[in-house]
Design a protein around this motif. Structure first.
Motif, short mmCIF file in Angstrom:
data_model
loop_
_atom_site.label_atom_id
_atom_site.label_comp_id
_atom_site.label_asym_id
_atom_site.label_seq_id
_atom_site.Cartn_x
_atom_site.Cartn_y
_atom_site.Cartn_z
N PHE A 293 0.13 4.36 -6.66
CA PHE A 293 -0.02 3.65 -7.92
C PHE A 293 -0.46 4.59 -9.04
O PHE A 293 -0.42 4.25 -10.21
N GLU A 294 -0.97 5.76 -8.66
CA GLU A 294 -1.26 6.81 -9.64
C GLU A 294 -0.51 8.06 -9.17
O GLU A 294 -0.48 8.34 -7.97
N SER B 203 5.37 3.76 -4.78
CA SER B 203 4.49 3.08 -3.82
C SER B 203 5.25 2.24 -2.82
O SER B 203 4.86 2.15 -1.65
N ASN B 204 6.35 1.63 -3.26
CA ASN B 204 7.04 0.71 -2.35
C ASN B 204 7.83 1.43 -1.26
O ASN B 204 8.36 0.82 -0.35
N THR C 178 -5.73 -10.62 -3.45
CA THR C 178 -4.35 -10.50 -3.93
C THR C 178 -3.33 -11.17 -3.02
O THR C 178 -2.26 -10.62 -2.76
N MET D 22 -1.94 -1.80 2.44
CA MET D 22 -2.98 -1.72 1.42
C MET D 22 -3.70 -3.06 1.33
O MET D 22 -3.08 -4.11 1.30
N LEU E 240 2.86 2.30 3.53
CA LEU E 240 1.44 2.30 3.82
C LEU E 240 0.91 0.88 3.60
O LEU E 240 1.37 0.18 2.72
N PHE F 182 -6.58 -4.95 -1.10
CA PHE F 182 -7.26 -4.83 -2.38
C PHE F 182 -8.59 -5.58 -2.35
O PHE F 182 -8.85 -6.39 -1.47
#
Lengths: 376, 268
Positions: free
Chosen positions: A69-70, A89-90, A102, A96, A94, A98
């Motif tokens: 995301f960064e 990211s997609n 979410t 994730m 991995l 949050f």
């Protein structure tokens, strides 16, 4: 076609395989500010790493760089020696979790958990079967038909966990996943996540600002400050022998006394502010203290013993506060030079006679004393 | 026991009812007039007939004007929703320095007098030949209705947690898939309500349509103004009645959608 490769990787990878992660010279700049400033981190396959630090220490930015995301300003991120630094990211495969659950509010729990499989093009029957299995793994079997808002916070976070592991990713990233939960739930979830980690063998990067969480859960903890790793090691090492003053003050409670190093050899002798000189074992010096220079002496409050014993140094403390803290009594007072000193003494029997204003003697075991360069 | 009478609230009540009456009276007058037997507009109406409705539905001119307005309003609703949603998404999620400027430009048509916009569009469309065409009307009305879509969508998109999209992407969704499967379903009621707004604003928009209408291509409001100038028959109240019914239906529909979106977002 990309999807097929994706699915294959996801379904043939055995459940016990975590990936190794190598973060090299990672830098992330926002304007003139370094959010991450040259971080190197090698994480073994299946390891549970906690990134611990105050807000603004760069822990979340590191996690977001691993998640995709960064994108870092420079440096590389490799997962199983595959360079993922600038992969979207997609496509990183991995898992994730949050902080604020979410979950997708318009989908049932089952559809939430099955979502990653849907994105990988699995047929409906299979993805529902696998989502059910993932829900069972987080002990939420039979909750599939409910909506996210019908679940408690802890249950929602377990669903998020199920969604993150349903496609058997090699790495699980968690961004302060428990900070929205209340204390009891948080402790349950800590154990739940530990159990999952042991069961799946997945590599976990866990971001937290809660040090007890980090100490409880992680194999190794990276302590961060100002975008740099100040120390990385297992909980015991971090707690028993912090490598620098920042870690020493950040992890747990610590008493600090400014001293002057008089000589360094088989023993280190230090001059205390009230005129005494103590002979300390050479192992007390954590970083290279030099004779004639200032140093800081550090002692954990729970290592102090009430009363003048044989094995150790004796300090006299003028007590100002005596606080009942459940499992121990917290005694707060001042050393002869005015430096504050805290002691945590288990058991009450010997303490009942103490009152604020009294001068109490404590024994400091030599093994409990650490020395750092500099001033506090 | 009764609570003491509050004079202030009595006055306020009276005022509110006066305003409501003022708004509703024209409707109460227009609807009976549309059933009047006399050949000119008259109040109170005499007799009862449906011939003015029949005349409206039989007239090729009226039907053409209505069809044009429906076409324009539908296309405007589609264009304004698409552009408005995309633009609002960029504003809500974007990190550009120009967001504020962008916002002013989008909302501008509400502030700029329609007559100014109409004159500008008229001169411009004349030279490029878009005047009096369906694309011309749609372009103009899209500009006019965008602010309404932007307002509804900004409220709706602002309520969708950006982390939901991040979560979707970490699940393997592309940015578009994250929007398509997560964000869009959550804002769909507001999107529909914005589209309805755009439709109804375009459908009875008089000022710009007045300038852009050609000899053959006239929207319904433009055609009605002409009829008022030339004939002033009860066809006008008949059409007005039909439009009132349509507007109320759309408003109620929009309200239902909004309350659905509210329960959904509070659930999320």
């Amino acid at each position: 076609m990309g999807n097929e490769i994706f699915v294959k990787a996801a379904s043939t990878t055995p459940a016990t395989a975590g990936a190794s992660i190598r973060i090299s010279r990672l830098e992330k700049r926002f304007g003139p500010v370094f959010a991450v400033d040259g971080v190197d981190l090698d994480i073994a396959a299946g390891e549970f790493i906690a990134l611990l630090g105050p807000s603004g220490s760069g822990k979340t930015t590191i996690l977001m760089s691993v998640a995709g995301f960064e994108f870092p300003t420079s440096g590389t991120i490799q997962v199983d020696s595959e360079d993922l630094t600038y992969v979207p990211s997609n496509r990183r495969n991995l898992g994730m979790v949050f902080q604020n659950y979410t979950l997708f509010p318009h989908m049932s729990i089952l559809d939430n958990v099955a979502f990653p499989l849907k994105m990988r093009g699995l047929p409906k029957a299979e993805r529902h079967a696998r989502a059910e299995a993932a829900l069972a793994t987080v002990r939420l079997g039979g909750y599939g038909n409910r909506r996210p808002n019908e679940l408690s916070g802890g249950q929602q976070q377990r669903v998020a966990l199920a969604r993150a592991i349903v496609y058997q990713p090699r790495v699980l990233l968690m961004d302060e996943p428990l900070s929205a939960l209340d204390k009891n739930l948080r402790e349950d979830m800590q154990l739940e996540i530990k159990r999952l980690h042991a069961e799946l063998g997945i590599t976990v990067i866990f971001v937290t600002h809660d040090q007890s969480e980090a100490l409880t859960m992680a194999d190794r903890i990276a302590v961060l400050k100002d975008g740099k790793i100040k120390q990385i090691g297992p909980a015991r090492e971090l707690y028993e022998r912090p490598a620098n003053l920042f870690t020493a003050s950040f992890i747990g409670e610590m008493n600090f006394v400014d001293v002057t190093v008089e000589s360094v050899g088989d023993v280190v002798s230090v001059g205390l502010p009230w005129g005494e000189t103590w002979q300390l074992p050479a192992t007390a010096a954590v970083d290279g203290v030099k004779a004639g220079e200032a140093a800081v002496m550090a002692v954990r409050p729970e290592r102090l013993r009430l009363g003048a014993g044989a094995a150790g140094q004796i300090v006299n403390v003028t007590l100002s506060d005596i606080v009942y803290a459940g499992s121990a009594m917290l005694l707060i007072g001042r050393l002869p030079d005015g430096t504050e000193m805290r002691a945590r003494i288990p058991g009450e029997s010997q303490l009942s006679s103490l009152a604020p204003g009294d001068v109490a003697s404590f024994t400091v075991p030599a093994a409990a004393i650490l020395l750092y360069q500099g001033k506090r | 026991m009764k609570p003491p009478t509050d004079r202030g609230s009595l006055v306020l009540g009276a005022y509110v009812y006066a305003v409501l009456t003022f708004i509703i009276v024209p409707l109460v007058i227009v609807i009976p007039m549309s059933f009047s037997q006399s050949d000119y507009l008259a109040f109170p109406p005499t007799g009862f007939t449906l011939k003015w409705y029949a005349e409206y539905f039989d007239s090729r001119q009226w039907r053409a004007a209505t069809w044009l307005s429906v076409q324009v309003a539908l296309l405007t609703a589609v264009c304004a929703s698409l552009i408005g949603t995309a633009a609002t998404y960029a504003m809500v999620r974007g990190r550009s320095r120009f967001v504020a400027l962008f916002q002013i430009l989008l909302i501008g048509p509400i502030i700029v007098p329609h007559i100014a916009l109409a004159v500008g569009l008229y001169l411009f469309f004349q030279t490029i030949g878009l005047s009096g065409t369906v694309p011309g009307f749609v372009l103009a009305h899209t500009v006019l209705t965008l602010p309404f879509v932007v307002f509804t969508m900004a409220a709706a998109l602002g309520k969708v947690d950006a982390n939901l999209e991040a979560a979707a992407m970490s699940c393997g969704a592309t940015r578009f898939q994250a929007f398509r499967f997560v964000t869009l379903p959550l804002v769909l009621p507001s999107l529909a309500s914005g589209a309805l707004f755009a439709f109804i604003i375009s459908f009875d928009e008089p000022v710009v349509s007045f300038f852009l209408s050609g000899i053959r291509q006239k929207t319904l409001p433009r055609r009605m103004f002409e009829d008022i100038e030339q004939n002033l028959t009860p066809v006008i109240p008949a059409i007005a009645t039909l439009l009132i019914v349509l507007s109320i239906a759309i408003l109620l529909g929009g309200h239902a959608l909004r309350s659905r979106s509210k329960t959904q977002s509070s659930a999320g």
